[in-house]
Write a protein that holds these residues in place. Sequence first.
Motif, PDB file in Angstrom:
ATOM      1  N   VAL A 250       0.852  -1.189   0.000  1.00 45.33           N
ATOM      2  CA  VAL A 250       0.000   0.000   0.000  1.00 45.33           C
ATOM      3  C   VAL A 250       0.893   1.246   0.000  1.00 45.33           C
ATOM      4  CG1 VAL A 250      -1.767   1.285   1.263  1.00 45.33           C
ATOM      5  CG2 VAL A 250      -1.809  -1.230   1.251  1.00 45.33           C
ATOM      6  N   PRO A 251       0.700   2.141  -0.960  1.00 44.50           N
ATOM      7  CA  PRO A 251       1.518   3.359  -0.987  1.00 44.50           C
ATOM      8  C   PRO A 251       1.253   4.225   0.240  1.00 44.50           C
ATOM      9  CG  PRO A 251       0.382   3.033  -3.087  1.00 44.50           C
ATOM     10  CD  PRO A 251      -0.219   2.066  -2.111  1.00 44.50           C
ATOM     11  N   VAL A 252       2.272   4.975   0.626  1.00 39.62           N
ATOM     12  CA  VAL A 252       2.125   5.934   1.724  1.00 39.62           C
ATOM     13  C   VAL A 252       2.015   7.331   1.133  1.00 39.62           C
ATOM     14  CG1 VAL A 252       3.247   6.988   3.717  1.00 39.62           C
ATOM     15  CG2 VAL A 252       3.408   4.518   3.368  1.00 39.62           C
ATOM     16  N   VAL A 253       1.119   8.130   1.714  1.00 40.41           N
ATOM     17  CA  VAL A 253       1.051   9.547   1.371  1.00 40.41           C
ATOM     18  C   VAL A 253       1.148  10.363   2.661  1.00 40.41           C
ATOM     19  CG1 VAL A 253      -0.341   9.164  -0.694  1.00 40.41           C
ATOM     20  CG2 VAL A 253      -1.480   9.637   1.489  1.00 40.41           C
ATOM     21  N   HIS A 254       1.650  11.586   2.518  1.00 41.92           N
ATOM     22  CA  HIS A 254       1.732  12.495   3.666  1.00 41.92           C
ATOM     23  C   HIS A 254       0.672  13.567   3.524  1.00 41.92           C
ATOM     24  CE1 HIS A 254       6.306  11.540   4.303  1.00 41.92           C
ATOM     25  NE2 HIS A 254       5.517  10.500   4.511  1.00 41.92           N
ATOM     26  N   TYR A 255       0.068  13.917   4.655  1.00 43.80           N
ATOM     27  CA  TYR A 255      -0.968  14.938   4.609  1.00 43.80           C
ATOM     28  C   TYR A 255      -0.799  15.936   5.750  1.00 43.80           C
ATOM     29  CZ  TYR A 255      -5.401  17.293   4.247  1.00 43.80           C
ATOM     30  OH  TYR A 255      -6.365  18.257   4.108  1.00 43.80           O
ATOM     31  N   SER A 256      -0.882  17.209   5.409  1.00 44.90           N
ATOM     32  CA  SER A 256      -0.863  18.261   6.436  1.00 44.90           C
ATOM     33  C   SER A 256      -1.566  19.481   5.872  1.00 44.90           C
ATOM     34  CB  SER A 256       0.565  18.595   6.843  1.00 44.90           C
ATOM     35  OG  SER A 256       1.359  18.833   5.703  1.00 44.90           O
ATOM     36  N   GLU A 257      -1.818  20.438   6.759  1.00 45.16           N
ATOM     37  CA  GLU A 257      -2.486  21.660   6.333  1.00 45.16           C
ATOM     38  C   GLU A 257      -1.692  22.882   6.769  1.00 45.16           C
ATOM     39  OE1 GLU A 257      -6.620  21.439   7.521  1.00 45.16           O
ATOM     40  OE2 GLU A 257      -6.881  19.536   6.460  1.00 45.16           O
ATOM     41  N   SER A 258      -2.159  24.051   6.337  1.00 48.05           N
ATOM     42  CA  SER A 258      -1.420  25.306   6.517  1.00 48.05           C
ATOM     43  C   SER A 258      -1.521  25.863   7.932  1.00 48.05           C
ATOM     44  CB  SER A 258      -1.957  26.342   5.536  1.00 48.05           C
ATOM     45  OG  SER A 258      -1.464  27.625   5.867  1.00 48.05           O
ATOM     46  N   ARG A 259      -0.364  26.075   8.519  1.00 49.47           N
ATOM     47  CA  ARG A 259      -0.320  26.716   9.829  1.00 49.47           C
ATOM     48  C   ARG A 259      -0.749  28.176   9.736  1.00 49.47           C
ATOM     49  NH1 ARG A 259       1.817  24.976  14.073  1.00 49.47           N
ATOM     50  NH2 ARG A 259       2.216  26.305  15.864  1.00 49.47           N
ATOM     51  N   LYS A 260      -0.321  28.819   8.668  1.00 52.06           N
ATOM     52  CA  LYS A 260      -0.668  30.233   8.456  1.00 52.06           C
ATOM     53  C   LYS A 260      -2.179  30.405   8.411  1.00 52.06           C
ATOM     54  CE  LYS A 260       0.984  34.018   5.496  1.00 52.06           C
ATOM     55  NZ  LYS A 260       2.096  34.509   6.307  1.00 52.06           N
ATOM     56  N   GLU A 261      -2.846  29.505   7.731  1.00 49.85           N
ATOM     57  CA  GLU A 261      -4.305  29.548   7.628  1.00 49.85           C
ATOM     58  C   GLU A 261      -4.941  29.251   8.994  1.00 49.85           C
ATOM     59  OE1 GLU A 261      -6.233  30.348   5.186  1.00 49.85           O
ATOM     60  OE2 GLU A 261      -8.186  29.604   5.912  1.00 49.85           O
ATOM     61  N   GLU A 262      -4.361  28.268   9.672  1.00 44.34           N
ATOM     62  CA  GLU A 262      -4.917  27.847  10.962  1.00 44.34           C
ATOM     63  C   GLU A 262      -4.912  28.989  11.972  1.00 44.34           C
ATOM     64  OE1 GLU A 262      -2.520  24.896  13.037  1.00 44.34           O
ATOM     65  OE2 GLU A 262      -4.330  23.855  13.698  1.00 44.34           O
ATOM     66  N   TYR A 263      -3.865  29.808  11.918  1.00 39.48           N
ATOM     67  CA  TYR A 263      -3.719  30.880  12.907  1.00 39.48           C
ATOM     68  C   TYR A 263      -3.904  32.258  12.293  1.00 39.48           C
ATOM     69  CZ  TYR A 263      -2.264  27.332  16.149  1.00 39.48           C
ATOM     70  OH  TYR A 263      -2.255  26.234  16.962  1.00 39.48           O
ATOM     71  N   LYS A 264      -4.695  32.344  11.233  1.00 44.52           N
ATOM     72  CA  LYS A 264      -4.832  33.614  10.514  1.00 44.52           C
ATOM     73  C   LYS A 264      -5.447  34.710  11.372  1.00 44.52           C
ATOM     74  CE  LYS A 264      -9.189  32.137   8.430  1.00 44.52           C
ATOM     75  NZ  LYS A 264      -9.840  31.719   7.188  1.00 44.52           N
ATOM     76  N   PHE A 265      -6.151  34.316  12.439  1.00 44.97           N
ATOM     77  CA  PHE A 265      -6.790  35.312  13.305  1.00 44.97           C
ATOM     78  C   PHE A 265      -5.798  35.939  14.296  1.00 44.97           C
ATOM     79  CE2 PHE A 265      -7.257  31.081  15.010  1.00 44.97           C
ATOM     80  CZ  PHE A 265      -6.803  31.225  16.316  1.00 44.97           C
ATOM     81  N   LEU A 266      -4.589  35.427  14.334  1.00 46.42           N
ATOM     82  CA  LEU A 266      -3.587  35.989  15.238  1.00 46.42           C
ATOM     83  C   LEU A 266      -2.782  37.086  14.537  1.00 46.42           C
ATOM     84  CD1 LEU A 266      -2.084  32.814  16.957  1.00 46.42           C
ATOM     85  CD2 LEU A 266      -3.788  34.390  17.877  1.00 46.42           C
ATOM     86  N   ALA A 267      -2.355  38.067  15.324  1.00 47.48           N
ATOM     87  CA  ALA A 267      -1.546  39.147  14.763  1.00 47.48           C
ATOM     88  C   ALA A 267      -0.240  38.613  14.181  1.00 47.48           C
ATOM     89  CB  ALA A 267      -1.257  40.182  15.853  1.00 47.48           C
ATOM     90  N   GLU A 268       0.299  37.570  14.814  1.00 46.70           N
ATOM     91  CA  GLU A 268       1.595  37.037  14.375  1.00 46.70           C
ATOM     92  C   GLU A 268       1.480  36.166  13.125  1.00 46.70           C
ATOM     93  OE1 GLU A 268       0.843  35.668  18.170  1.00 46.70           O
ATOM     94  OE2 GLU A 268       0.400  37.772  17.810  1.00 46.70           O
ATOM     95  N   ALA A 269       0.264  35.995  12.638  1.00 45.89           N
ATOM     96  CA  ALA A 269       0.071  35.078  11.506  1.00 45.89           C
ATOM     97  C   ALA A 269       0.908  35.465  10.293  1.00 45.89           C
ATOM     98  CB  ALA A 269      -1.410  35.027  11.124  1.00 45.89           C
ATOM     99  N   SER A 270       1.141  36.766  10.136  1.00 42.54           N
ATOM    100  CA  SER A 270       1.870  37.209   8.953  1.00 42.54           C
ATOM    101  C   SER A 270       3.309  36.701   8.963  1.00 42.54           C
ATOM    102  CB  SER A 270       1.864  38.733   8.879  1.00 42.54           C
ATOM    103  OG  SER A 270       2.510  39.267  10.025  1.00 42.54           O
ATOM    104  N   LYS A 271       3.813  36.365  10.143  1.00 40.27           N
ATOM    105  CA  LYS A 271       5.196  35.883  10.239  1.00 40.27           C
ATOM    106  C   LYS A 271       5.318  34.392   9.923  1.00 40.27           C
ATOM    107  CE  LYS A 271       6.166  38.921  14.155  1.00 40.27           C
ATOM    108  NZ  LYS A 271       6.355  38.780  15.610  1.00 40.27           N
ATOM    109  N   ILE A 272       4.189  33.701   9.948  1.00 39.57           N
ATOM    110  CA  ILE A 272       4.236  32.254   9.721  1.00 39.57           C
ATOM    111  C   ILE A 272       4.516  31.957   8.256  1.00 39.57           C
ATOM    112  CG2 ILE A 272       2.920  30.096   9.865  1.00 39.57           C
ATOM    113  CD1 ILE A 272       1.286  31.407  12.124  1.00 39.57           C
ATOM    114  N   LYS A 273       5.446  31.077   8.020  1.00 44.35           N
ATOM    115  CA  LYS A 273       5.790  30.712   6.647  1.00 44.35           C
ATOM    116  C   LYS A 273       4.661  29.919   6.001  1.00 44.35           C
ATOM    117  CE  LYS A 273      10.550  31.432   6.721  1.00 44.35           C
ATOM    118  NZ  LYS A 273      11.681  31.460   5.818  1.00 44.35           N
TER     119      LYS A 273
END
Length: 320
Positions: A250-273
């Motif tokens: 069975v092939p393996v795949v990796h899955y993740s989502e955007s940290r920047k999107e997850e924390y977009k409501f924070l002021a520091e979000a703009s610093k997240i890559k």
Amino acid sequence: MNRIGYACICLTLGNPPKGSGLPKITTNRTARKATWQREGLFYLGQLALENAKDLKRILEWNEKQGIRFFRVSSELIPWHDKYELTELPQYKEIANALFEAGEFARKHNHRLTTHPGPFHILGTVKSNVVDNTIIGLERHSEMFDLMGFTPSYQNKINIHIGTKADGKEVIAKRWIENYYRLSENCRARLTIENDDKASMYSVKELYELFHLEIGIPITFDYWHHTFCTGGLTEEEALRLAVSTWPKDIVPVVHYSESRKEEYKFLAEASKIKEQAHADYVYKPINTYGLQVDVMLEAKAKDLALLRYLELHPERKLHIV
DNA sequence: ATAGGTCAAGCGAGG
DNA sequence: CCTCGCTTGACCTAT
């Protein structure tokens, strides 16, 4: 069987409630260079032994949650590329503990994989870096040998190409030459993954430069693909990567989502890559009807997986 | 006991 | 030229 797993750290077992008296269960005990050089290999061997014993405890916990896919930390045996494993005074005990973990995995149909760090560069022009890479990859393979696993992509050792310095074709040629310096066991486990930078290796490039030459399977990373499509849609890239695996694995795949999107409501979000991994994952994972094992790469590790299974209870059907 | 500083590996990207 | 991010936060020292 479609599995969903998490990587290297079980936050639940690693952070027992204060006052509970429960020990921390972790496979990531390590030492700094100065410490082990002062204390010697016995010190490292103790850490490795405790890590190896805790691996089984984590697998037992995983089994209780219905989680049958886990990435084993590359630091389970600290500084493993600086000595022969048999030099560790506790070698036999470590080997026994690893074998027990392997036996548990086989009995309960768990899949264990590894992902050696970004310092494993088979295609670099620097021969000492290649030498160290080969030692490091062999140690990962030895760890699976000690667990009692027949060499196969079922227990993959997955790496990135990691450099494009003097042209991808040149790198690929050198990479393949060095690949044949690896042991058969190690080669039987080695896979490559698409990158998260547009200038690096897309699934298409891995397919053409590596898979077509030596048949090596490609681990598809959904999140990385969004940064480096190679002109393919997600579905096309996924199907191309899946086609590179042997039919009985069975092939393996990796899955993740955007940290920047997850924390977009924070002021520091703009610093997240843009590339940063989120703590949790929220969206349903589209496998386009393909049979794959999904490795979640989320900072919240087991907690992210458990929450994902709550958000998408239908997924539980796929991991039993 | 905990906070804050520090750390081993190679490479590419961004400031 | 320095720092970050990836692989994985954990170690170590001083309070």
